[in-house]
Write an enzyme that holds these catalytic residues in place. Structure first.
Site, mmCIF file in Angstrom:
data_model
loop_
_atom_site.group_PDB
_atom_site.id
_atom_site.type_symbol
_atom_site.label_atom_id
_atom_site.label_comp_id
_atom_site.label_asym_id
_atom_site.label_seq_id
_atom_site.Cartn_x
_atom_site.Cartn_y
_atom_site.Cartn_z
ATOM 1 N N GLN A 76 43.895 -22.495 1.312
ATOM 2 C CA GLN A 76 45.161 -22.977 1.820
ATOM 3 C C GLN A 76 46.346 -22.412 1.053
ATOM 4 O O GLN A 76 46.216 -21.937 -0.084
ATOM 5 C CB GLN A 76 45.225 -24.515 1.732
ATOM 6 C CG GLN A 76 44.100 -25.236 2.430
ATOM 7 C CD GLN A 76 44.171 -26.737 2.246
ATOM 8 O OE1 GLN A 76 44.981 -27.247 1.466
ATOM 9 N NE2 GLN A 76 43.333 -27.457 2.959
ATOM 10 N N HIS A 78 50.575 -23.824 0.616
ATOM 11 C CA HIS A 78 51.628 -24.769 0.974
ATOM 12 C C HIS A 78 52.987 -24.077 0.904
ATOM 13 O O HIS A 78 53.192 -23.181 0.074
ATOM 14 C CB HIS A 78 51.614 -25.978 0.041
ATOM 15 C CG HIS A 78 50.319 -26.725 0.056
ATOM 16 N ND1 HIS A 78 49.732 -27.173 1.210
ATOM 17 C CD2 HIS A 78 49.488 -27.093 -0.954
ATOM 18 C CE1 HIS A 78 48.607 -27.787 0.919
ATOM 19 N NE2 HIS A 78 48.426 -27.743 -0.387
ATOM 20 N N GLU A 87 51.504 -29.458 -6.037
ATOM 21 C CA GLU A 87 50.499 -30.494 -6.261
ATOM 22 C C GLU A 87 49.787 -30.272 -7.592
ATOM 23 O O GLU A 87 49.915 -29.217 -8.227
ATOM 24 C CB GLU A 87 49.500 -30.555 -5.111
ATOM 25 C CG GLU A 87 48.758 -29.277 -4.823
ATOM 26 C CD GLU A 87 47.975 -29.358 -3.517
ATOM 27 O OE1 GLU A 87 48.314 -30.159 -2.629
ATOM 28 O OE2 GLU A 87 47.000 -28.586 -3.381
ATOM 29 N N HIS A 145 44.826 -21.426 -2.780
ATOM 30 C CA HIS A 145 43.938 -22.296 -3.537
ATOM 31 C C HIS A 145 42.913 -22.965 -2.620
ATOM 32 O O HIS A 145 43.108 -23.058 -1.405
ATOM 33 C CB HIS A 145 44.738 -23.379 -4.281
ATOM 34 C CG HIS A 145 45.455 -24.320 -3.351
ATOM 35 N ND1 HIS A 145 46.614 -23.995 -2.684
ATOM 36 C CD2 HIS A 145 45.173 -25.596 -2.982
ATOM 37 C CE1 HIS A 145 47.024 -25.005 -1.950
ATOM 38 N NE2 HIS A 145 46.155 -25.999 -2.113
ATOM 39 N N ARG A 165 46.328 -22.983 6.697
ATOM 40 C CA ARG A 165 44.970 -22.516 6.422
ATOM 41 C C ARG A 165 44.927 -21.001 6.528
ATOM 42 O O ARG A 165 45.303 -20.425 7.546
ATOM 43 C CB ARG A 165 43.971 -23.126 7.404
ATOM 44 C CG ARG A 165 43.773 -24.619 7.272
ATOM 45 C CD ARG A 165 42.567 -25.074 8.100
ATOM 46 N NE ARG A 165 42.516 -26.522 8.177
ATOM 47 C CZ ARG A 165 42.960 -27.239 9.213
ATOM 48 N NH1 ARG A 165 43.471 -26.626 10.254
ATOM 49 N NH2 ARG A 165 42.882 -28.552 9.201
#
Length: 278
Positions: A76, A78, A87, A145, A165
């Protein structure tokens, strides 16, 4: 087909005033995943195999999750702009063979990443890490990641649900190659255990001996209980819970307890009157 089931357990919110502050026990949402596990965190039968236990705290701009894996998750990215999501992962269990992928092993062009995503070789471009319980990793928005199998992880993230994705091991879900490649960091970057000064949230990991007490003074924060029992603002807490706190509130341990306090950066403050362990 990949089947994902969401179940929200109805639990009363516990709130109580304490020294001008208060604490609210957040209600978890249990999410069954094909890559989840039945032998880890407790969850309703309808949410098995459990993949995610999610606590939403929009008041603090944060989402807290426990994740547990039996298979590799999708690779993925972000976004770094609108819908941004930085995160942090804290590994609480790593079974034999567990791994995670974090960033690139070597610099790569977007064209090379795209080709690897299409031909199935993308994991070979990623930096593979075999973590141990207690390891932590800060994932900047834009970092490619993925979690591997055999992990239980506490995740702290910005309150955003935007995920692109890049690769999904052949599972029949939509990929977002154009968006992921646009956002992806293509240079090798150092592994960071904790968010730095420019991060949108700050973290404090601490432990209490039985009888130990701290006062949580942030204006607003999320408290994740990794282990132990005690009271917060006069209410009982236990492992695998998450609380929204508006300080000052007193936290008292009845058994050895390990906890993580996540604060939005604008509300950064400190612990006080503590009996802390390294």
């Amino acid at each position: 087909m990949l089947i994902e089931t969401c179940l929200e357990r109805e639990e009363p919110a516990d709130t109580a005033p304490e020294a001008g502050g208060w604490a609210e026990r957040l209600t978890p949402r249990y999410v069954a995943k094909s890559w989840g596990r039945r032998d880890g965190l407790p969850a309703p039968d309808e949410a098995q195999p459990l993949g995610e236990m999610i606590f939403e705290a929009p008041d603090a701009g944060l989402t807290i999750k426990w994740l547990q894996t039996s298979k590799p998750l999708s690779v993925q990215v972000h976004p770094q702009g609108p819908g941004r999501k930085h995160e942090w992962w804290h590994v609480t269990e790593a079974l034999p063979g567990a791994y995670l992928d974090l960033g690139l092993e070597a610099p790569a062009s977007r064209q090379a990443i795209a080709q690897a995503a299409r031909d199935g070789t993308l994991p070979s471009l990623l930096r593979r890490i075999r973590p141990r319980a207690g390891d932590s990793f800060y994932i900047r928005a834009g970092t490619i990641h993925a979690l591997g199998p055999g992990l239980t992880v506490l995740e702290v993230q910005e309150h955003s649900d935007v995920t692109y994705r890049l690769f999904d091991y052949g599972r029949p879900r939509e990929l977002h190659l154009a968006q992921a490649l646009f956002e992806a960091r293509t240079e090798v970057e150092p592994v960071e255990a904790l968010p730095g000064a420019g991060a949108p949230f700050a973290l404090s990991q601490f432990a209490l001996n039985p009888g130990g007490q701290v006062v949580l003074v942030p204006e607003r924060a999320c408290l994740a209980v990794l282990s132990g029992e005690g009271t917060i603002a006069g209410r009982p807490f236990a492992a695998n819970q998450c609380w929204l706190t508006h300080g000052p509130v007193a936290l008292h341990a009845d058994t050895p307890a390990r906890l993580v306090l996540a604060e939005p950066r604008s509300a950064r403050s400190t612990l006080a009157e503590g009996d802390l362990l390294p």
